[in-house]
Design a protein around this motif. Structure first.
Motif, PDB file in Angstrom:
ATOM      1  N   GLY A  32       0.724  -1.224   0.099  1.00 40.25           N
ATOM      2  CA  GLY A  32      -0.095  -0.598  -0.324  1.00 40.25           C
ATOM      3  C   GLY A  32       0.997   1.314  -0.128  1.00 40.25           C
ATOM      4  N   TYR A  47       3.485   3.893   4.324  1.00 42.95           N
ATOM      5  CA  TYR A  47       3.981   2.118   3.165  1.00 42.95           C
ATOM      6  C   TYR A  47       3.322   1.230   5.108  1.00 42.95           C
ATOM      7  N   ALA A  48       3.015  -0.062   4.500  1.00 44.77           N
ATOM      8  CA  ALA A  48       2.639  -1.081   5.737  1.00 44.77           C
ATOM      9  C   ALA A  48       3.190  -2.666   4.956  1.00 44.77           C
ATOM     10  N   VAL A  54       1.891   0.382   9.855  1.00 43.49           N
ATOM     11  CA  VAL A  54       2.215   1.384   9.269  1.00 43.49           C
ATOM     12  C   VAL A  54       3.388   2.478   9.872  1.00 43.49           C
ATOM     13  N   ALA A  74      -3.405  -1.899   9.520  1.00 46.25           N
ATOM     14  CA  ALA A  74      -3.672  -1.839   7.400  1.00 46.25           C
ATOM     15  C   ALA A  74      -3.584  -3.145   7.430  1.00 46.25           C
ATOM     16  N   THR A  78      -2.521   2.932   2.315  1.00 48.16           N
ATOM     17  CA  THR A  78      -2.474   3.895   2.673  1.00 48.16           C
ATOM     18  C   THR A  78      -2.297   5.140   1.915  1.00 48.16           C
ATOM     19  N   TRP A  92      -5.119   5.208   6.370  1.00 51.48           N
ATOM     20  CA  TRP A  92      -4.360   3.436   5.759  1.00 51.48           C
ATOM     21  C   TRP A  92      -5.506   3.256   6.234  1.00 51.48           C
TER      22      TRP A  92
END
Length: 166
Positions: A32, A47-48, A54, A74, A78, A92
């Motif tokens: 993401g 990002y995750a 996250v 998450a 995101t 997210w």
């Protein structure tokens, strides 16, 4: 600069003429990935990880990537926006709806966004004078929804839905 996930890693690619070079930002990430660029031109990523954590990463003035924790849970993409004061806003997707975090008071502080059950595809935006927007898709519901951040409860308020008249 382009940010992306690759084999569980968060990556960036930069062009130098006709040549692109890729760098690893975080070995544990890559899900993401989203990016915004601040007023000085420095990239900021959200990002995750595989475990749903996250993260935020930034490279100030071309320096090394610095990674910080934002939140958890998450379960989808995101989105990040950096406002004109340099404050970061991250949203997210979770299994329950959407979560949001900001570093307005220093460290990131996360909260669930009420009224977003089943929401997907969050998109953050930052406007003039600290105005923060969060949009998302509501499948089977009203489609695209927009909320505006406020200093009062609820912190993200949805404008009334327009009703078509015939």
């Amino acid at each position: 600069i382009v940010a992306f996930g690759d084999s569980g890693r968060t990556m960036v690619a930069r062009s130098a003429g006709a040549t692109w070079t890729s760098d690893v930002v975080d070995e544990n990430g890559g899900a993401g990935v989203s990016m915004d660029v601040d007023g000085d031109g420095s990239p900021h990523l959200a990002y995750a990880t595989r475990g749903g954590q996250v993260k935020h990463a930034h490279s100030i003035a071309g320096g090394p990537w610095e990674v910080s924790e934002v939140g958890d849970g998450a379960d989808g993409p995101t989105s990040i926006a950096v406002d004109d004061q340099g404050v970061h806003h991250v949203a997210w997707q979770t299994a329950a709806g959407l979560s949001y975090a900001t570093n307005a008071d220093g460290d990131f502080a996360a909260e669930e966004v009420r009224g977003t059950e089943g929401a997907q595809l969050p998109l953050m935006g930052a406007g003039a004078e600290g105005t923060v927007y969060l949009a998302w898709f509501e499948p089977g519901g009203s489609g695209l929804v927009l909320a505006v951040r406020s200093d009062r409860e609820p912190l993200l308020a949805m404008p009334p839905q327009a009703t078509p008249t015939g």
